[in-house]
Design a protein around this motif. Structure first.
Motif, mmCIF file in Angstrom:
data_model
loop_
_atom_site.group_PDB
_atom_site.id
_atom_site.type_symbol
_atom_site.label_atom_id
_atom_site.label_comp_id
_atom_site.label_asym_id
_atom_site.label_seq_id
_atom_site.Cartn_x
_atom_site.Cartn_y
_atom_site.Cartn_z
ATOM 1 N N SER A 46 0.809 -1.574 0.562
ATOM 2 C CA SER A 46 0.186 0.106 0.121
ATOM 3 C C SER A 46 0.707 1.461 -0.189
ATOM 4 C CB SER A 46 -1.071 -0.068 1.190
ATOM 5 O OG SER A 46 -0.709 -0.093 2.521
ATOM 6 N N THR A 47 2.190 1.224 0.318
ATOM 7 C CA THR A 47 2.902 2.373 0.536
ATOM 8 C C THR A 47 2.931 3.109 -0.808
ATOM 9 O OG1 THR A 47 3.471 1.345 2.854
ATOM 10 C CG2 THR A 47 5.254 2.876 1.661
ATOM 11 N N GLU A 48 3.725 1.485 -1.668
ATOM 12 C CA GLU A 48 4.235 1.974 -2.699
ATOM 13 C C GLU A 48 2.925 2.382 -3.900
ATOM 14 O OE1 GLU A 48 5.688 -0.312 -6.963
ATOM 15 O OE2 GLU A 48 5.622 -1.391 -4.926
ATOM 16 N N ALA A 49 1.963 1.856 -3.382
ATOM 17 C CA ALA A 49 0.994 2.913 -4.321
ATOM 18 C C ALA A 49 0.378 4.411 -4.054
ATOM 19 C CB ALA A 49 -0.652 2.191 -4.175
ATOM 20 N N GLU A 50 0.350 3.925 -2.838
ATOM 21 C CA GLU A 50 0.355 5.443 -2.239
ATOM 22 C C GLU A 50 1.553 6.627 -2.499
ATOM 23 O OE1 GLU A 50 -1.764 6.985 -0.245
ATOM 24 O OE2 GLU A 50 -2.818 5.428 0.453
ATOM 25 N N TYR A 51 2.917 5.802 -2.367
ATOM 26 C CA TYR A 51 3.683 6.724 -2.533
ATOM 27 C C TYR A 51 3.871 7.412 -4.061
ATOM 28 C CZ TYR A 51 8.236 9.337 -2.175
ATOM 29 O OH TYR A 51 9.288 9.489 -2.046
ATOM 30 N N ARG A 52 3.767 5.982 -5.297
ATOM 31 C CA ARG A 52 2.886 6.272 -6.665
ATOM 32 C C ARG A 52 2.415 7.819 -6.838
ATOM 33 N NH1 ARG A 52 3.983 0.104 -9.095
ATOM 34 N NH2 ARG A 52 5.832 0.167 -9.205
ATOM 35 N N ASP A 104 -2.702 10.298 2.997
ATOM 36 C CA ASP A 104 -3.101 9.409 4.399
ATOM 37 C C ASP A 104 -2.513 8.173 4.750
ATOM 38 O OD1 ASP A 104 -3.747 8.114 2.753
ATOM 39 O OD2 ASP A 104 -6.161 7.910 2.820
ATOM 40 N N ASN A 105 -1.390 7.943 4.597
ATOM 41 C CA ASN A 105 -0.554 6.831 4.202
ATOM 42 C C ASN A 105 1.188 6.937 4.996
ATOM 43 O OD1 ASN A 105 1.836 4.909 3.798
ATOM 44 N ND2 ASN A 105 -0.298 3.846 3.029
ATOM 45 N N LEU A 106 1.041 7.252 6.170
ATOM 46 C CA LEU A 106 2.106 8.209 6.930
ATOM 47 C C LEU A 106 3.285 7.131 6.985
ATOM 48 C CD1 LEU A 106 2.535 9.497 9.023
ATOM 49 C CD2 LEU A 106 2.681 7.257 11.313
ATOM 50 N N SER A 107 3.913 5.729 6.099
ATOM 51 C CA SER A 107 4.647 5.586 5.491
ATOM 52 C C SER A 107 5.050 6.404 4.196
ATOM 53 C CB SER A 107 4.876 3.556 5.550
ATOM 54 O OG SER A 107 4.225 2.861 6.345
ATOM 55 N N ALA A 108 4.117 6.520 4.066
ATOM 56 C CA ALA A 108 4.640 6.980 2.906
ATOM 57 C C ALA A 108 4.511 8.538 2.958
ATOM 58 C CB ALA A 108 2.879 7.504 1.296
ATOM 59 N N VAL A 109 4.380 9.150 3.607
ATOM 60 C CA VAL A 109 4.753 10.516 4.198
ATOM 61 C C VAL A 109 6.296 10.586 4.208
ATOM 62 C CG1 VAL A 109 4.268 12.475 5.706
ATOM 63 C CG2 VAL A 109 2.546 11.525 4.578
#
Length: 337
Positions: A213-219, A251-256
């Motif tokens: 999910s982090t990869e999807a949010e980061y893209r 809203d994804n803390l890992s991506a932030v």
């Protein structure tokens, strides 16, 4: 192409607009670069109706165009519904019988894509249904009819552009990880605001399968950053630069954390280009990234079908309102064609 006055309303406060529009020198200078013709106040342009509000704002609607599309699909007088798609639906390219008239399906989808100019809340629905134009099924056509029912009940709704002294640029990015039931690709979505006005939005399927999910949010974040850089550059070219670095909410803390924390680099090599693209702009203080709860993530409406209560809330936050209610509450006469 929108009129010069309409474009100025997007970027300047009322006093500046009055000075610019009354300045024949400015109009003459613009005419040397662009073919301009003063046709008075804008009321109707390429299917888009423009209603002026008493506070100097504009409401952009496509009520007449919605009627034409409904007529083409044989949906005139259909019952309305609260959302474009049911929140529980999983639309697949597999299973079911082929739709009898693929040409009609493609025509209606093309018309719906044009409606997203003033109706950002249907972007996800139209994007999703556009993925089946090559071989539409009966179930896909039923979902298209659902979107048309929603539009018929909200035909007078449109994008509200208000006078705003703030020139700050903010954006929201989100993704629906592995949301496609056929290939497990994710859907990205973002929306960009200038002050309180929505100026850019997108909903699209990601080109590669995200492993987390982090990869999807980061893209999705990388797409939003690219749009923010474009908006920032355009404002600078208009000699009205943004007073501070644009703010991007995710809203994804890992991506932030990943945007500024190189420790996680070894776990993110499969999306390394996006990683460095976002991080460079954050480190150069050209973009700010902040975490927000999912309950206030406006881009959620651009990545998936959501329940009606959340949909109506986010629709209002995207400045999509009923032009009749706006004009009535302000006792302001509307101008439509």
């Amino acid at each position: 192409m929108p009129s010069c006055e309409m474009m100025l309303h997007l970027f300047f406060d009322n006093n500046v607009i009055i000075d610019l529009l009354n300045n024949k020198y400015v109009i003459a200078k613009l005419n040397k670069k662009f073919a301009l013709k003063d046709m008075g106040d804008l009321h109707y342009f390429l299917g888009i109706q423009v209603t002026r509000t008493c506070d100097g704002g504009l409401v952009l609607t496509q009520q007449k165009y919605v009627g034409e599309v409904s007529k083409k699909a044989g949906m005139v007088g259909c019952a309305s519904c609260h959302t474009p798609l049911p929140s529980t639906v999983k639309i697949s390219a597999l299973g079911g019988s082929s739709f009898y008239d693929p040409k009609l399906y493609r025509s209606i989808i093309g018309s719906l894509q044009y409606l997203t100019i003033t109706r950002p809340e249907i972007c996800y629905s139209v994007n999703k249904l556009s993925q089946f134009v090559q071989a539409p099924l009966d179930c896909h056509w039923r979902m298209v009819k659902r979107v048309l029912r929603y539009l018929s009940g909200t035909a007078s709704y449109g994008l509200h552009i208000k006078q705003d002294s703030s020139m700050g640029v903010t954006a929201y990015s989100d993704s629906d990880w592995a949301g496609d039931p056929d290939d497990r690709k994710s859907t990205s979505g973002y929306c960009v605001f200038l002050g309180s006005n929505l100026i850019s939005w997108a909903s699209k399927k990601q080109s590669a399968v995200a492993r987390s999910s982090t990869e999807a949010e980061y893209r999705s974040m990388a797409d939003a950053v690219a749009e923010l850089i474009w908006v920032k550059t355009m404002m600078s070219e208009l000699l009205y630069p943004s007073p501070e670095a644009p703010m991007l909410y995710c809203d994804n803390l890992s991506a932030v954390l990943l945007a500024a924390n190189p420790i996680l680099h070894s776990k993110s090599k499969h999306f390394e280009i996006d990683l460095h693209f976002v991080r460079d702009h954050v480190n150069n203080k050209e973009i700010q990234v902040s975490h927000i709860p999912g309950s206030v993530q406006l881009a959620d409406i651009l990545t998936k079908a959501i329940p009606s209560e959340s949909f109506l809330h986010f629709r209002a936050k995207l400045s999509v309102h009923d032009q009749q209610l706006i004009a009535g509450s302000q006792n302001c006469s509307s101008s439509t064609e």
